[in-house]
Design an enzyme around this catalytic site. Structure first.
Site, PDB file in Angstrom:
ATOM      1  N   THR A 243      35.667   0.468   5.706  1.00  0.00           N
ATOM      2  CA  THR A 243      35.924  -0.579   4.702  1.00  0.00           C
ATOM      3  C   THR A 243      35.012  -0.465   3.493  1.00  0.00           C
ATOM      4  O   THR A 243      35.264  -1.096   2.467  1.00  0.00           O
ATOM      5  CB  THR A 243      35.737  -1.982   5.316  1.00  0.00           C
ATOM      6  OG1 THR A 243      34.376  -2.123   5.758  1.00  0.00           O
ATOM      7  CG2 THR A 243      36.682  -2.182   6.488  1.00  0.00           C
TER       8      THR A 243
ATOM      9  N   CYS B  25      26.998  -5.099   6.536  1.00  0.00           N
ATOM     10  CA  CYS B  25      26.895  -6.449   7.075  1.00  0.00           C
ATOM     11  C   CYS B  25      25.555  -6.691   7.739  1.00  0.00           C
ATOM     12  O   CYS B  25      24.849  -5.760   8.132  1.00  0.00           O
ATOM     13  CB  CYS B  25      27.989  -6.698   8.128  1.00  0.00           C
ATOM     14  SG  CYS B  25      29.678  -6.486   7.543  1.00  0.00           S
TER      15      CYS B  25
ATOM     16  N   ASP C 129     -14.385 -20.996  14.706  1.00  0.00           N
ATOM     17  CA  ASP C 129     -13.733 -22.300  14.662  1.00  0.00           C
ATOM     18  C   ASP C 129     -13.939 -23.046  15.983  1.00  0.00           C
ATOM     19  O   ASP C 129     -13.660 -22.515  17.070  1.00  0.00           O
ATOM     20  CB  ASP C 129     -12.235 -22.117  14.384  1.00  0.00           C
ATOM     21  CG  ASP C 129     -11.517 -23.439  14.183  1.00  0.00           C
ATOM     22  OD1 ASP C 129     -11.495 -23.918  13.047  1.00  0.00           O
ATOM     23  OD2 ASP C 129     -10.996 -23.986  15.176  1.00  0.00           O
TER      24      ASP C 129
ATOM     25  N   ARG D 193      29.172  -1.798  -0.186  1.00  0.00           N
ATOM     26  CA  ARG D 193      29.071  -3.080  -0.881  1.00  0.00           C
ATOM     27  C   ARG D 193      28.673  -4.168   0.113  1.00  0.00           C
ATOM     28  O   ARG D 193      29.046  -4.100   1.295  1.00  0.00           O
ATOM     29  CB  ARG D 193      30.402  -3.462  -1.531  1.00  0.00           C
ATOM     30  CG  ARG D 193      30.995  -2.406  -2.446  1.00  0.00           C
ATOM     31  CD  ARG D 193      32.299  -2.899  -3.069  1.00  0.00           C
ATOM     32  NE  ARG D 193      33.246  -3.402  -2.082  1.00  0.00           N
ATOM     33  CZ  ARG D 193      34.049  -2.656  -1.355  1.00  0.00           C
ATOM     34  NH1 ARG D 193      34.019  -1.326  -1.488  1.00  0.00           N
ATOM     35  NH2 ARG D 193      34.891  -3.188  -0.502  1.00  0.00           N
TER      36      ARG D 193
ATOM     37  N   ARG E 210      35.172  -9.732  12.895  1.00  0.00           N
ATOM     38  CA  ARG E 210      35.430  -8.954  14.103  1.00  0.00           C
ATOM     39  C   ARG E 210      34.610  -7.674  14.071  1.00  0.00           C
ATOM     40  O   ARG E 210      34.649  -6.925  13.088  1.00  0.00           O
ATOM     41  CB  ARG E 210      36.916  -8.614  14.210  1.00  0.00           C
ATOM     42  CG  ARG E 210      37.291  -7.832  15.460  1.00  0.00           C
ATOM     43  CD  ARG E 210      38.786  -7.578  15.484  1.00  0.00           C
ATOM     44  NE  ARG E 210      39.161  -6.781  16.652  1.00  0.00           N
ATOM     45  CZ  ARG E 210      40.400  -6.414  16.936  1.00  0.00           C
ATOM     46  NH1 ARG E 210      41.386  -6.770  16.115  1.00  0.00           N
ATOM     47  NH2 ARG E 210      40.654  -5.697  18.010  1.00  0.00           N
TER      48      ARG E 210
ATOM     49  N   CYS F 162      28.799  -7.470   2.276  1.00  0.00           N
ATOM     50  CA  CYS F 162      29.882  -8.274   2.840  1.00  0.00           C
ATOM     51  C   CYS F 162      29.896  -9.662   2.200  1.00  0.00           C
ATOM     52  O   CYS F 162      28.847 -10.286   2.002  1.00  0.00           O
ATOM     53  CB  CYS F 162      29.674  -8.395   4.352  1.00  0.00           C
ATOM     54  SG  CYS F 162      30.849  -9.478   5.188  1.00  0.00           S
TER      55      CYS F 162
END
Length: 481
Positions: free
Chosen positions: A36, A40, A428, A69, A47, A71
């Site tokens: 695609t 992501c 401390d 690119r 899915r 998502c």
């Protein structure tokens, strides 16, 4: 001991994390979907693609360099950063870049400020992130622009300059080259956002995250005149000669905090977002911290009771130093009261409620605030040292210890609140009493016990302090400061 570099995550681990949509891995890697052309976050609700169609990247910049690119569903621009699994100098450089500093200076200048040469910085970026520093900066600008395009009604020209592009033309060209479309195209796919006097942005974190505990920490330390903390939000007012910026931090939906800004200019957004992320420790990776510290039986119960506790930070190094100096040998409540008086005194003498700058410390009348004379001399010396060239961003322990009234506890506590994950104030009193109920360890004995907690001693201190002030969380009972 140092944490492993991020690329040591195996493909099998990445595969399991993305199938489980495990938010603990958010920002630690990105999944490139080759069929695609998008990449992501592990938490993407889409899915899951087949494993043969994916490739894993350890930075958004590397994914974009491969021609992918971001998502539009999971929005990689919102993923928390991953600095602490990287070499220290590289992490310093990346934090400076996230504040937008490379938009104002050269790579050589930024590298020098980070303690390395430009050549070393380039080599480390290639080794650990797979891309050059300039490509990381370009991706940072594009992803910030994408967040502002998606979540705000700002004009595209304002977004271009807020993201660090020198002109609208350069922004349009970079966006078109990276994503194959004009910036305005993404807005046409989204619901319109009405113009408003405020901007609201999401700031993601990796779970677990104990929002109530963090809010409680800042509520107890809120400085009157510049901070307000309610049962559900933190508000800070930032005054300058030209404007007042008000920011509000609240719990958001999912694994996000919600930052609302009023009065901020677009150019201020990278710095303000960075300050809030640092203050609320949103880029921490709790998994290795919890795993490492849980091996200590004395800490295990505290971690189990409050696994989402983080390392609360300060707004900036100067403010944290003022808090540390004024807080020496007095209660938190007493220190906050004096800090509020200091803010009011500064408003009387300089015109706006804020903590005094270094030069203002030198000339301000600090009598009548409740400070002992020795503390006044320390504050004056600090102001003089900074005015004469001491840089708190790069100051060594020796430089700080040379100032009158500043000892090992002050320096260690200051570094801890500035975000050093291994800083540890062994002198401390609360820490000395918290590890073994009914026993007070010496500073040397505590230092020896804490050696096994490295490189996360600051987080161990955070859990021990929390257990001292919230004894019901573990069943332990310790005396707080």
């Amino acid at each position: 001991m140092s944490p492993l570099p991020q690329p040591d995550l195996s493909d099998a681990q990445c595969h399991a994390a993305r199938l489980a949509r495990d938010a603990r891995f958010d920002g630690r890697f990105f999944t490139g979907v080759l069929t695609t052309g998008i990449y992501c976050r592990p938490v993407c609700p889409a899915r899951p693609p087949l494993e043969r169609n994916v490739r894993y990247f350890f930075s958004a910049a590397a994914a974009e360099q491969a021609g992918l690119r971001p998502c539009l569903r999971c929005r990689p621009e919102l993923a928390p950063a991953q600095w602490r699994a990287l070499p220290g100098t590289l992490g310093v450089a990346l934090r400076a870049m996230s504040r937008g500093e490379l938009a104002e200076s050269s790579l050589e200048q930024l590298a020098a400020q980070s303690g390395v040469t430009a050549r070393t910085l380039r080599r480390q970026c290639e080794q650990y992130l797979g891309v050059s520093p300039l490509h990381i900066e370009q991706t940072r600008r594009l992803l910030l622009a994408k967040q502002l395009l998606t979540d705000t009604p700002l004009a595209i020209t304002e977004i271009a300059f807020a993201a660090g592009f020198g002109s609208l033309r350069r922004f349009n060209d970079a966006w078109l080259n990276a994503y194959g479309m004009a910036p305005s195209a993404i807005r046409r796919t989204l619901p319109a956002i009405a113009a408003a006097d405020t901007l609201t942005l999401r700031l993601a974190y990796r779970p677990p995250y104990d929002w109530p505990a963090m809010l409680s920490f800042f509520r107890a330390r809120a400085i009157k005149g510049i901070e307000e903390v309610s049962s559900h939000s933190y508000v800070r007012h930032i005054h300058s000669s030209e404007q007042v910026v008000t920011l509000t931090v609240q719990a958001g939906k999912g694994h996000n905090l919600e930052l609302t800004l009023a009065g901020a200019t677009p150019a201020q957004l990278p710095e303000l977002m960075y300050r809030v992320r640092h203050m609320w420790d949103l880029d921490a990776d709790p998994a290795p911290v919890l795993s490492h510290l849980a091996a200590c039986p004395a800490l295990a119960a505290h971690l189990h009771a409050t696994p989402g506790l983080r390392l609360p930070g300060g707004w900036n190094r100067h403010e944290v130093m003022l808090r540390a100096i004024i807080g020496q040998q007095i209660s938190v409540k007493g220190a906050v009261t004096i800090l509020g008086r200091l803010v009011a005194r500064r408003a009387e003498q300089c015109g706006a409620p804020a903590l005094p700058t270094a030069s203002e410390l030198q000339c301000m009348n600090l009598d009548g605030l409740g400070l002992p004379g020795s503390r006044v001399r320390t504050l004056k010396a600090l102001g003089a040292a900074i005015s004469n060239g001491l840089d708190l961003d790069s100051a060594s322990d020796a430089e700080l210890l040379a100032l009158p009234g500043i000892g090992p506890w002050t320096v260690a506590y200051w570094r801890l609140r500035c975000g050093d994950p291994d800083a540890f104030p062994a002198s401390d009193l609360v820490l000395q009493k918290a590890l073994e109920p009914g026993t007070r360890l010496s500073a040397q004995a505590l230092t020896e016990r804490a050696h096994a907690w490295r490189p996360w001693r600051a987080y161990a201190a955070s859990w021990l302090w929390h257990s001292a002030t919230h004894p019901n969380s573990t069943g332990a009972s310790h005396d707080p400061l």
